[in-house]
Design a protein around this motif. Structure first.
Motif, PDB file in Angstrom:
ATOM      1  N   ARG A 188      12.158  82.807  34.414  1.00 25.45           N
ATOM      2  CA  ARG A 188      13.304  83.720  34.229  1.00 25.45           C
ATOM      3  C   ARG A 188      14.618  83.006  34.494  1.00 25.45           C
ATOM      4  O   ARG A 188      15.594  83.213  33.765  1.00 25.45           O
ATOM      5  CB  ARG A 188      13.169  84.935  35.144  1.00 25.45           C
ATOM      6  CG  ARG A 188      12.084  85.909  34.730  1.00 25.45           C
ATOM      7  CD  ARG A 188      12.156  87.222  35.487  1.00 25.45           C
ATOM      8  NE  ARG A 188      12.146  87.082  36.938  1.00 25.45           N
ATOM      9  CZ  ARG A 188      11.059  87.005  37.704  1.00 25.45           C
ATOM     10  NH1 ARG A 188       9.852  87.043  37.144  1.00 25.45           N
ATOM     11  NH2 ARG A 188      11.154  86.903  39.020  1.00 25.45           N
ATOM     12  N   GLN A 189      14.652  82.172  35.520  1.00 25.99           N
ATOM     13  CA  GLN A 189      15.871  81.430  35.839  1.00 25.99           C
ATOM     14  C   GLN A 189      16.270  80.517  34.681  1.00 25.99           C
ATOM     15  O   GLN A 189      17.441  80.446  34.315  1.00 25.99           O
ATOM     16  CB  GLN A 189      15.684  80.597  37.122  1.00 25.99           C
ATOM     17  CG  GLN A 189      15.486  81.423  38.367  1.00 25.99           C
ATOM     18  CD  GLN A 189      16.702  82.249  38.700  1.00 25.99           C
ATOM     19  OE1 GLN A 189      17.810  81.740  38.814  1.00 25.99           O
ATOM     20  NE2 GLN A 189      16.511  83.541  38.854  1.00 25.99           N
ATOM     21  N   ALA A 244      15.396  80.879  31.531  1.00 25.64           N
ATOM     22  CA  ALA A 244      15.774  81.721  30.391  1.00 25.64           C
ATOM     23  C   ALA A 244      17.201  82.226  30.559  1.00 25.64           C
ATOM     24  O   ALA A 244      17.985  82.238  29.597  1.00 25.64           O
ATOM     25  CB  ALA A 244      14.793  82.875  30.231  1.00 25.64           C
ATOM     26  N   GLU A 245      17.545  82.643  31.752  1.00 23.77           N
ATOM     27  CA  GLU A 245      18.901  83.138  32.000  1.00 23.77           C
ATOM     28  C   GLU A 245      19.930  82.037  31.873  1.00 23.77           C
ATOM     29  O   GLU A 245      21.070  82.297  31.505  1.00 23.77           O
ATOM     30  CB  GLU A 245      18.976  83.753  33.386  1.00 23.77           C
ATOM     31  CG  GLU A 245      18.227  85.073  33.490  1.00 23.77           C
ATOM     32  CD  GLU A 245      18.145  85.614  34.912  1.00 23.77           C
ATOM     33  OE1 GLU A 245      18.786  85.033  35.818  1.00 23.77           O
ATOM     34  OE2 GLU A 245      17.439  86.606  35.112  1.00 23.77           O
ATOM     35  N   ALA A 246      19.534  80.805  32.151  1.00 27.96           N
ATOM     36  CA  ALA A 246      20.444  79.675  32.039  1.00 27.96           C
ATOM     37  C   ALA A 246      20.487  79.131  30.608  1.00 27.96           C
ATOM     38  O   ALA A 246      21.231  78.210  30.312  1.00 27.96           O
ATOM     39  CB  ALA A 246      20.023  78.559  32.997  1.00 27.96           C
TER      40      ALA A 246
END
Length: 61
Positions: free
Chosen positions: A50-51, A53-55
């Motif tokens: 998730r980290q 993907a968010e970045a």
């Protein structure tokens, strides 16, 4: 006591739940510690995905 050079961790779980968790793990053929480690590793891997993907990074295995 620790094994394989890993530090020990303290968690608080009531006795009844801990005893039942042992039964669950016995049915799975796992030690409670192994089951907990696998769960934590899955959660951390999902969080890392998730980290990334968010970045806006591409997914990695």
């Amino acid at each position: 006591m620790t094994t394989k050079g890993l530090p020990g961790r303290v968690i608080r779980i009531d006795d009844e739940t801990w005893a039942d968790y042992e039964k669950v793990c016995d049915e799975k053929g796992l030690a409670r510690a192994a089951d907990i480690r696998m769960y934590v590793k899955r959660e951390v891997a999902a969080w890392r995905r998730r980290q990334r993907a968010e970045a806006g990074e591409s997914p990695k295995s």
